[in-house]
Design a protein around this motif. Structure first.
Motif, PDB file in Angstrom:
ATOM      1  N   GLU A   9      -1.938   2.843  -3.755  1.00 37.77           N
ATOM      2  CA  GLU A   9      -1.442   2.823  -2.571  1.00 37.77           C
ATOM      3  C   GLU A   9      -2.974   3.371  -1.794  1.00 37.77           C
ATOM      4  O   GLU A   9      -3.536   4.157  -2.289  1.00 37.77           O
ATOM      5  CB  GLU A   9      -0.200   4.004  -2.085  1.00 37.77           C
ATOM      6  N   LEU A  45       6.836  14.799  -0.546  1.00 38.89           N
ATOM      7  CA  LEU A  45       7.269  13.551  -1.393  1.00 38.89           C
ATOM      8  C   LEU A  45       6.351  13.662  -2.686  1.00 38.89           C
ATOM      9  O   LEU A  45       5.184  13.694  -2.559  1.00 38.89           O
ATOM     10  CB  LEU A  45       7.161  12.142  -0.523  1.00 38.89           C
ATOM     11  N   LYS A  47       5.850  12.145  -6.554  1.00 34.88           N
ATOM     12  CA  LYS A  47       6.013  10.946  -7.468  1.00 34.88           C
ATOM     13  C   LYS A  47       5.351  11.085  -8.839  1.00 34.88           C
ATOM     14  O   LYS A  47       4.105  11.393  -8.638  1.00 34.88           O
ATOM     15  CB  LYS A  47       5.722   9.742  -6.748  1.00 34.88           C
ATOM     16  N   ARG A 100       2.885  13.715  -1.670  1.00 37.23           N
ATOM     17  CA  ARG A 100       2.449  13.085  -0.154  1.00 37.23           C
ATOM     18  C   ARG A 100       3.187  13.725   0.779  1.00 37.23           C
ATOM     19  O   ARG A 100       4.135  14.263   0.627  1.00 37.23           O
ATOM     20  CB  ARG A 100       2.879  11.619  -0.314  1.00 37.23           C
ATOM     21  N   SER A 101       2.798  13.544   1.933  1.00 42.22           N
ATOM     22  CA  SER A 101       3.614  14.013   3.280  1.00 42.22           C
ATOM     23  C   SER A 101       4.918  13.291   3.121  1.00 42.22           C
ATOM     24  O   SER A 101       5.098  11.988   2.918  1.00 42.22           O
ATOM     25  CB  SER A 101       2.838  13.378   4.354  1.00 42.22           C
ATOM     26  N   ASN A 134       4.674  11.287   6.732  1.00 43.56           N
ATOM     27  CA  ASN A 134       3.670  10.299   7.036  1.00 43.56           C
ATOM     28  C   ASN A 134       3.368   9.544   5.634  1.00 43.56           C
ATOM     29  O   ASN A 134       2.649   8.598   6.171  1.00 43.56           O
ATOM     30  CB  ASN A 134       2.458  10.901   7.888  1.00 43.56           C
ATOM     31  N   ASN A 135       3.721   9.882   4.727  1.00 44.49           N
ATOM     32  CA  ASN A 135       3.368   9.485   3.295  1.00 44.49           C
ATOM     33  C   ASN A 135       1.815   9.485   2.831  1.00 44.49           C
ATOM     34  O   ASN A 135       1.511   8.968   2.038  1.00 44.49           O
ATOM     35  CB  ASN A 135       3.802   7.792   3.251  1.00 44.49           C
ATOM     36  N   CYS A 136       1.131  10.369   3.775  1.00 39.77           N
ATOM     37  CA  CYS A 136      -0.287  10.440   3.420  1.00 39.77           C
ATOM     38  C   CYS A 136      -0.366  11.200   2.136  1.00 39.77           C
ATOM     39  O   CYS A 136       0.365  12.088   1.961  1.00 39.77           O
ATOM     40  CB  CYS A 136      -1.103  11.168   4.509  1.00 39.77           C
TER      41      CYS A 136
END
Ligand SMILES: [Zn+2]
Length: 155
Positions: free
Chosen positions: A69, A99, A101, A141-142, A145-147
């Motif tokens: 990603e 988040l 993973k 990750r955020s 915002n998934n950053c």
């Protein structure tokens, strides 16, 4: 289990600061931090208000593949002290949740490990994942915002 929070790859950071290309082949954008939630992925502190920072596309994986990603990250524009890995870094205390993973050694997501985790439970969840067979690292990750924020490994 002891864990470490990794600073972004030093060679990549140095290249971006000297005007080199980001993950999309573009030079980093230079802006002045407004002091609100601008986590530097090198020192793992927020870039202070009024200080210049870089915005760039980051792919925190060694090569392009379906799970690699790519997304936006911030960096202090000037050299900063990379996080030494000890303890929960300040950038992981500014949001109520993140988040997490887990990935295997081939840099692929291990399905079922992705979870929005309360900030105060982040280290415990990471330790639990890293104790599992086949888990090489855990990415944070955020949750909004998934950053990409940082990577956690067994120390
Ligand atoms: Zn920094």
């Amino acid at each position: 289990m002891e864990i470490r929070y990794l600073s972004y790859d030093a060679k990549t950071v140095a290249g971006l600061r000297s005007g080199g290309p980001d993950a999309y082949g573009m030079p980093a954008e230079r802006v002045v931090s407004d002091g609100q939630g601008n986590p530097c992925r090198c020192c793992l502190h927020d870039v202070p208000k009024g200080v210049e920072m870089l915005i760039c596309a980051a792919m925190p994986f060694p090569s392009v593949q379906p799970y690699a990603e790519t997304g936006p990250v911030f960096l202090c524009a000037e050299n900063c002290e990379p996080w030494d890995g000890q303890g929960v870094p300040p950038v992981l205390t500014s949001s109520p949740e993140y988040l997490l993973k887990a990935y295997n050694a081939d840099h692929r997501i291990i399905y079922g490990t992705g979870k929005i985790t309360q900030a105060g439970e982040l280290a415990d969840y990471a330790v639990g994942l890293l104790a599992r067979e086949g888990v090489a690292f855990v990415d944070v990750r955020s949750a909004r915002n998934n950053c990409f924020q940082t990577r956690i490994v067994a120390a």
